[in-house]
Design a protein around this motif. Structure first.
Motif, mmCIF file in Angstrom:
data_model
loop_
_atom_site.group_PDB
_atom_site.id
_atom_site.type_symbol
_atom_site.label_atom_id
_atom_site.label_comp_id
_atom_site.label_asym_id
_atom_site.label_seq_id
_atom_site.Cartn_x
_atom_site.Cartn_y
_atom_site.Cartn_z
ATOM 1 N N ASN A 191 0.837 -1.198 0.000
ATOM 2 C CA ASN A 191 0.000 0.000 0.000
ATOM 3 C C ASN A 191 0.869 1.244 0.000
ATOM 4 N N CYS A 192 0.332 2.337 -0.545
ATOM 5 C CA CYS A 192 1.026 3.621 -0.536
ATOM 6 C C CYS A 192 1.245 4.058 0.913
ATOM 7 N N ILE A 193 2.349 4.781 1.148
ATOM 8 C CA ILE A 193 2.664 5.214 2.509
ATOM 9 C C ILE A 193 1.778 6.353 2.992
ATOM 10 N N ARG A 194 1.127 7.064 2.068
ATOM 11 C CA ARG A 194 0.231 8.156 2.489
ATOM 12 C C ARG A 194 -1.061 7.562 3.047
ATOM 13 N N PRO A 195 -1.434 7.934 4.268
ATOM 14 C CA PRO A 195 -2.607 7.340 4.915
ATOM 15 C C PRO A 195 -3.911 7.540 4.145
ATOM 16 N N ASN A 196 -4.072 8.658 3.444
ATOM 17 C CA ASN A 196 -5.326 8.935 2.741
ATOM 18 C C ASN A 196 -5.333 8.472 1.293
ATOM 19 N N CYS A 197 -4.270 7.801 0.857
ATOM 20 C CA CYS A 197 -4.182 7.324 -0.522
ATOM 21 C C CYS A 197 -4.759 5.908 -0.602
ATOM 22 N N ASN A 198 -5.603 5.660 -1.591
ATOM 23 C CA ASN A 198 -6.223 4.341 -1.760
ATOM 24 C C ASN A 198 -5.434 3.412 -2.662
ATOM 25 N N GLU A 199 -4.307 3.860 -3.167
ATOM 26 C CA GLU A 199 -3.551 3.056 -4.124
ATOM 27 C C GLU A 199 -2.805 1.911 -3.455
#
Length: 183
Positions: free
Chosen positions: A103-111
């Protein structure tokens, strides 16, 4: 020898966090069971004791969150990729398995991405949705589908024609028209 500071790492004991959780549950979440019918049950716990335990838990969480490092070691080959949101994601090669979801490291990213060991690449995980109006194929992050609640719909605006498409989970009953075989 010259040392280069990398950041700070605050150690913590998982058992301590577990004990805090259990103490909060005992004080604030659970109602005591009476030992006899004559014993009255307090619906709410002691506010002062609860507040004290919450402050203690917050202090522990703050201390852990102030660390700027979060890894299990230094060294080893590192691979990286850029998410479609722009975030640079890094992983230690020795900790990746073929087909692993990252998963992407940004908490709000769904990628999310699938790691392919053969060429050390990260392939974006997507769900293809064909527009009900223009048949344009729209790609949305697979995590959106994976996390979609059964009682909600997801609005997808078609990139081809701008039409609103709604995605939701649905339970269907299918009747068999032919008998099952056990071949």
């Amino acid at each position: 020898m010259q040392f280069l500071p990398l950041g700070t790492q605050v150690g913590f004991e998982p058992s301590k966090l577990g004990k805090l959780w259990n103490a909060l549950a005992k004080l604030a979440l659970h109602i005591g069971i009476p030992t006899s019918k004559d014993v009255t049950v307090n619906q709410y716990g002691d506010v002062e004791k609860i507040a004290c335990k919450v402050r203690e838990a917050l202090a522990e969480i703050r201390e852990v969150s102030e660390g700027t490092l979060a890894f299990v070691g230094i060294g080893g080959q590192e691979v990286s990729f850029e998410c479609s949101c722009g975030a640079k994601n890094k992983r230690r090669l020795e900790l990746l398995n073929d087909g692993q979801t990252v998963n992407c490291i940004r908490p709000n990213c769904n990628e999310s991405y699938k790691y392919e060991q053969a060429d050390m690449s990260f392939v974006r995980r997507v769900f293809e949705v064909v527009c009900s109006c223009c048949n344009y194929s729209n790609s949305i992050p697979q995590n959106i589908i994976d996390k979609l609640p059964t009682n909600r719909a997801y609005l997808l605006i078609c990139s081809g024609c701008g039409e609103n498409n709604y995605l939701s989970w649905e339970l269907n009953v299918v009747q068999r028209t032919m008998p099952l075989t056990t071949d």
